[in-house]
Write a protein that holds these residues in place. Structure first.
Motif, PDB file in Angstrom:
ATOM      1  N   UNK A 220       0.997  -1.472  -0.353  1.00  0.00           N
ATOM      2  CA  UNK A 220      -0.398  -0.208   0.305  1.00  0.00           C
ATOM      3  C   UNK A 220       0.530   1.270  -0.114  1.00  0.00           C
ATOM      4  N   UNK A 221       0.591   1.859  -1.443  1.00  0.00           N
ATOM      5  CA  UNK A 221       1.834   3.259  -0.885  1.00  0.00           C
ATOM      6  C   UNK A 221       1.335   3.891  -0.593  1.00  0.00           C
ATOM      7  N   UNK A 222       1.567   5.322   0.451  1.00  0.00           N
ATOM      8  CA  UNK A 222       0.960   6.331   0.970  1.00  0.00           C
ATOM      9  C   UNK A 222       1.425   7.410   1.040  1.00  0.00           C
ATOM     10  N   UNK A 223       1.179   9.019   0.043  1.00  0.00           N
ATOM     11  CA  UNK A 223       1.747   9.729  -0.582  1.00  0.00           C
ATOM     12  C   UNK A 223       0.993  11.196   0.716  1.00  0.00           C
ATOM     13  N   UNK A 309       6.011   4.842  -7.847  1.00  0.00           N
ATOM     14  CA  UNK A 309       6.223   5.992  -6.338  1.00  0.00           C
ATOM     15  C   UNK A 309       6.841   7.356  -6.929  1.00  0.00           C
ATOM     16  N   UNK A 310       7.774   7.668  -7.958  1.00  0.00           N
ATOM     17  CA  UNK A 310       8.306   8.576  -8.486  1.00  0.00           C
ATOM     18  C   UNK A 310       7.324   8.552  -9.648  1.00  0.00           C
ATOM     19  N   UNK A 311       6.517   7.870 -10.275  1.00  0.00           N
ATOM     20  CA  UNK A 311       5.657   8.080 -11.157  1.00  0.00           C
ATOM     21  C   UNK A 311       4.643   8.672 -10.815  1.00  0.00           C
ATOM     22  N   UNK A 312       3.641   8.241  -9.533  1.00  0.00           N
ATOM     23  CA  UNK A 312       2.984   8.900  -9.235  1.00  0.00           C
ATOM     24  C   UNK A 312       2.822  10.248  -8.727  1.00  0.00           C
ATOM     25  N   UNK A 313       3.817  10.649  -7.452  1.00  0.00           N
ATOM     26  CA  UNK A 313       3.750  11.648  -7.052  1.00  0.00           C
ATOM     27  C   UNK A 313       4.988  12.895  -7.554  1.00  0.00           C
ATOM     28  N   UNK A 314       6.007  12.111  -8.299  1.00  0.00           N
ATOM     29  CA  UNK A 314       7.434  13.315  -8.199  1.00  0.00           C
ATOM     30  C   UNK A 314       8.376  13.050  -7.868  1.00  0.00           C
TER      31      UNK A 314
END
Ligand code: ADP
Ligand code: MG
Length: 323
Positions: A220-223, A309-314
C-alpha cells in the motif's frame, strides 16, 4: 454454462478481513497525517505500508494498535472496533513500534517475563512459553544476559519473541529493520517469513525501503496521508509499462531541455534524469549518440516500487534524494 469444480477446501464464504480500515483520518492541529484511508487486509496476508517519512505510516499503525484515536473514519481488527473494543483488540495484536520497547538493563528472560505478566500470563504456562520463544529465536544461550549486551539483530529477535508470547494472530511492525545491518535485516526477514508460514499470521509492516515491500504479498503506497496505490508489487511495477531509463550527467538542468528538444519527456530525480514513457534500448542508443560527452552513464532497468512512487508523486521514497 460450464461447471467449474469447486475444490474441497474452498471456503463457503470468503474469510472476513483481519483488518478493515474505512475512511480513516487523523489530524494533528492543522496537519492532516491521514486523509481518508480505506483498506482491507486479508487474514494471513503480508502487507507493506510503503511511503517516505511523514506519509502517515506510523499514524495508521498506531491507530490500528489502539495507541492513537482517529479523527474520522473507523478501523476494525478481527471484527472488533479499535476505539470501542481497544482492550480486546490488543489481545489479537503483536506490535513493534519505532521506539525501542526493551529494557536494556534487564535480562532477555526478565523482559519476556514482564511482557507475559502484562498479558495475564504467569506460572508454568508463562515459563513454558518463554522457553518456547527462547528456543524458537535462538536466544536460549543468552536468556540470562542483559539486553544491552546483545547485537541489534538479536535485540530485534527478542522484540519479536516478546510480542508473540500471548500468541496474537496479527502483527503490526513499524520499520522493524531500522538500524540493522544487511545481514541482520536478512535474518530478521527470514525469521518473519518462517513464522508467518508456521502460524498463518497476518502481518502489516511499515517501511520506506522498497526491497522490504517487495517481500510482501501486497504493498500500500502512502503519500501525505493518502493511499495512492495498492496491489501486488509485481502488478504495481507492471503499471509503469516497461523498463525505465535514467541518464547520469554532471549538469542535469542543462541537459534536460536538450533531451526534451528530441521529443522525449524527462523528469529530474535527485541527480539523474529519468526518461519518461516507454523507453528502450533504442532510446538509450539515440541519447548516447546525441550527447556522447554530456552523458556519464545510462541505466536501463526494470521498474522498482520506488519508480512506481516517483511516477505517481514525482518524489522519491528516500528523504536524501529530493526530486
Ligand atoms: P511516517 O511514519 O510515514 O513517517 P507519521 O505517521 O509519523 O509518518 O507522520 C505523518 C505526519 O503526521 C507527519 O507530518 C508528522 O509530522 C505528523 N505527526 C505524527 N505524529 C504527530 C504528533 N504526535 N504531533 C504532531 N504531528 C504529528
Ligand atoms: Mg514512521
Amino acid at each position: 454454462m460450464i461447471a467449474v469444480p469447486v475444490p474441497h477446501d474452498f471456503p463457503a464464504t470468503p474469510p472476513a478481513p483481519a483488518i478493515r480500515v474505512e475512511g480513516l483520518e487523523r489530524r494533528f492541529g492543522e496537519r492532516q497525517a491521514l486523509a481518508g484511508v480505506s483498506l482491507d487486509i486479508a487474514a494471513g496476508e503480508r502487507l507493506a505500508l510503503l511511503g517516505p517519512n511523514g506519509s502517515g505510516k506510523s499514524t495508521l499503525l498506531r491507530i490500528l494498535g489502539t495507541l492513537l484515536r482517529p479523527s474520522g473514519g473507523r478501523a476494525e481488527i478481527a471484527g472488533l472496533d479499535v476505539e470501542r473494543d481497544a482492550a480486546a483488540v490488543r489481545h489479537h495484536l503483536g506490535t513493534v513500534f519505532q521506539s525501542p520497547s526493551l529494557d536494556g538493563k534487564l535480562s532477555v528472560r526478565e523482559n519476556l517475563d514482564i511482557q507475559g505478566h502484562l498479558y495475564g500470563l504467569k506460572g508454568r504456562p508463562l515459563r513454558e512459553r518463554i522457553a518456547e520463544v527462547l528456543e524458537r529465536f535462538g536466544l536460549a544461550e543468552r536468556a540470562a544476559d542483559r539486553v544491552e549486551t546483545l547485537s541489534g539483530g538479536m535485540k530485534r529477535r527478542v522484540e519479536l519473541g516478546k510480542i508473540l508470547l500471548h500468541r496474537p494472530g496479527i502483527l503490526l511492525l513499524d520499520e522493524p529493520s531500522t538500524g540493522l545491518d544487511p545481514a541482520a535485516r536478512l535474518d530478521f526477514w527470514t525469521t518473519l517469513l518462517a513464522l508467518q508460514q508456521e502460524r498463518g499470521l497476518t502481518i502489516v509492516v511499515a517501511t520506506h525501503l522498497m526491497d522490504e515491500a517487495d517481500r510482501c504479498q501486497r504493498a500500500a503506497l502512502l503519500d501525505q496521508g493518502r493511499l495512492i496505490a495498492l496491489g501486488a508489487p509485481e502488478e504495481l511495477k507492471a503499471s509503469i509499462g516497461g523498463p525505465v531509463l535514467d541518464v547520469e550527467t554532471s549538469d542535469p538542468d542543462r541537459l534536460a531541455p536538450r533531451i526534451q528538444a528530441l521529443g522525449l519527456r524527462t523528469r529530474r530525480i535527485g541527480g539523474v534524469l529519468r526518461i519518461e514513457g516507454a523507453a528502450g534500448i533504442e532510446t538509450a542508443q539515440r541519447l548516447q549518440h546525441a550527447f556522447p560527452r554530456e552523458i556519464l552513464a545510462l541505466r536501463l532497468g526494470q521498474p522498482t516500487l520506488e519508480d512506481v512512487f516517483v511516477a505517481l508523486t514525482g518524489k522519491t521514497l528516500s528523504p536524501k534524494e529530493p526530486a
